[in-house]
Write an enzyme that holds these catalytic residues in place. Structure first.
Site, PDB file in Angstrom:
ATOM      1  N   ILE A  32       0.863  -1.114   0.125  1.00  0.00           N
ATOM      2  CA  ILE A  32       0.027   0.008  -0.157  1.00  0.00           C
ATOM      3  C   ILE A  32       0.906   1.214   0.089  1.00  0.00           C
ATOM      4  O   ILE A  32       1.767   1.531   0.937  1.00  0.00           O
ATOM      5  CB  ILE A  32      -1.115  -0.175   1.239  1.00  0.00           C
ATOM      6  N   GLU A  33       1.090   1.890  -1.130  1.00  0.00           N
ATOM      7  CA  GLU A  33       1.846   3.266  -1.223  1.00  0.00           C
ATOM      8  C   GLU A  33       1.216   4.542  -0.967  1.00  0.00           C
ATOM      9  O   GLU A  33      -0.053   4.610  -0.897  1.00  0.00           O
ATOM     10  CB  GLU A  33       2.276   3.045  -2.585  1.00  0.00           C
ATOM     11  N   CYS A  41       4.911  -2.460   2.890  1.00  0.00           N
ATOM     12  CA  CYS A  41       5.134  -3.413   2.116  1.00  0.00           C
ATOM     13  C   CYS A  41       3.958  -4.810   2.102  1.00  0.00           C
ATOM     14  O   CYS A  41       3.262  -4.711   3.703  1.00  0.00           O
ATOM     15  CB  CYS A  41       6.289  -4.200   2.232  1.00  0.00           C
ATOM     16  N   GLU A  58       4.406  -7.791   2.971  1.00  0.00           N
ATOM     17  CA  GLU A  58       4.650  -8.859   4.238  1.00  0.00           C
ATOM     18  C   GLU A  58       4.152  -8.238   5.273  1.00  0.00           C
ATOM     19  O   GLU A  58       3.468  -8.920   6.172  1.00  0.00           O
ATOM     20  CB  GLU A  58       6.120  -8.909   4.133  1.00  0.00           C
ATOM     21  N   CYS A  89      11.026  -5.604   6.729  1.00  0.00           N
ATOM     22  CA  CYS A  89      10.146  -6.686   6.877  1.00  0.00           C
ATOM     23  C   CYS A  89      10.802  -7.999   7.239  1.00  0.00           C
ATOM     24  O   CYS A  89      10.070  -8.703   8.262  1.00  0.00           O
ATOM     25  CB  CYS A  89       9.508  -7.229   5.463  1.00  0.00           C
TER      26      CYS A  89
HETATM   27  N1  THU Z   1       7.457  -4.238  -1.798  1.00  0.00           N
HETATM   28  C1  THU Z   1       7.086  -5.045  -1.125  1.00  0.00           C
HETATM   29  O1  THU Z   1       5.654  -4.796  -0.883  1.00  0.00           O
HETATM   30  N2  THU Z   1       7.675  -5.957  -0.432  1.00  0.00           N
HETATM   31  C2  THU Z   1       8.945  -6.218  -0.559  1.00  0.00           C
HETATM   32  O2  THU Z   1       9.514  -7.347  -0.139  1.00  0.00           O
HETATM   33  C3  THU Z   1       9.655  -5.181  -1.250  1.00  0.00           C
HETATM   34  C4  THU Z   1       8.727  -4.070  -1.820  1.00  0.00           C
HETATM   35  C5  THU Z   1       6.870  -2.941  -2.197  1.00  0.00           C
HETATM   36  C6  THU Z   1       7.084  -1.581  -1.606  1.00  0.00           C
HETATM   37  C7  THU Z   1       6.692  -0.635  -2.944  1.00  0.00           C
HETATM   38  O3  THU Z   1       5.267  -0.462  -2.808  1.00  0.00           O
HETATM   39  C8  THU Z   1       7.060  -1.529  -4.077  1.00  0.00           C
HETATM   40  O4  THU Z   1       7.123  -2.865  -3.509  1.00  0.00           O
HETATM   41  C9  THU Z   1       8.378  -1.273  -4.779  1.00  0.00           C
HETATM   42  O5  THU Z   1       9.422  -1.021  -3.763  1.00  0.00           O
END
Ligand code: THU
Length: 128
Positions: free
Chosen positions: A43-44, A53, A55, A93
């Protein structure tokens, strides 16, 4: 649940990702020792720095539901990553996995392999 079925939960969760900035949808799923499943997606934020992230979303959902211990986590991305390391969990994470799952829990990374939390976070910080 079989790892492939847990992976399917993560794949569906990746479809729920809110990733308009990176356009890199990630899905995760965790399973507790008594078989409860919790999905997560990244979720950005428009501020970038508040991004969470997949996870951590999955792990925090399980904790919020009072479901623990967590014994398995799986991670996948939607679409084909350019290289396998773009599937590996980030350092933040990994610390949260160590905090909430412990060193012996299993982490499956789609297309990469199976790890323990200790493999991913050796010599990790733990309070005495
Ligand atoms: N991201 C994750 O959700 N998990 C990870 O292990 C690495 C990165 C997401 C964060 C961001 O929304 C996008 O991937 C690019 O970094």
């Amino acid at each position: 649940m079989l790892p492939e079925d847990l992976m399917q939960v993560a794949r569906v969760a990746a479809g729920h990702a809110s990733a308009p900035y990176s356009r890199f949808p990630v899905g995760a799923a965790v399973e507790t020792t008594d078989g409860q499943i919790f999905p997560g997606c990244n979720i950005e934020s428009a501020t970038y720095g508040l991004t969470v992230c997949a996870e951590r979303v999955a792990i925090f959902s399980a904790i919020a539901a009072g479901a623990r211990p967590i014994r398995i986590a799986v991670i996948c991305v939607q679409g084909d990553p350019a290289q396998p390391n773009s599937l590996m969990p980030c350092g933040a994470c990994r610390q949260v996995m160590l905090d909430q799952m412990g060193p012996d829990a299993t982490v499956y990374v789609h297309g990469v392999g199976e790890f323990t939390v200790d493999d991913l976070m050796p010599h990790g910080f733990r309070l005495p």
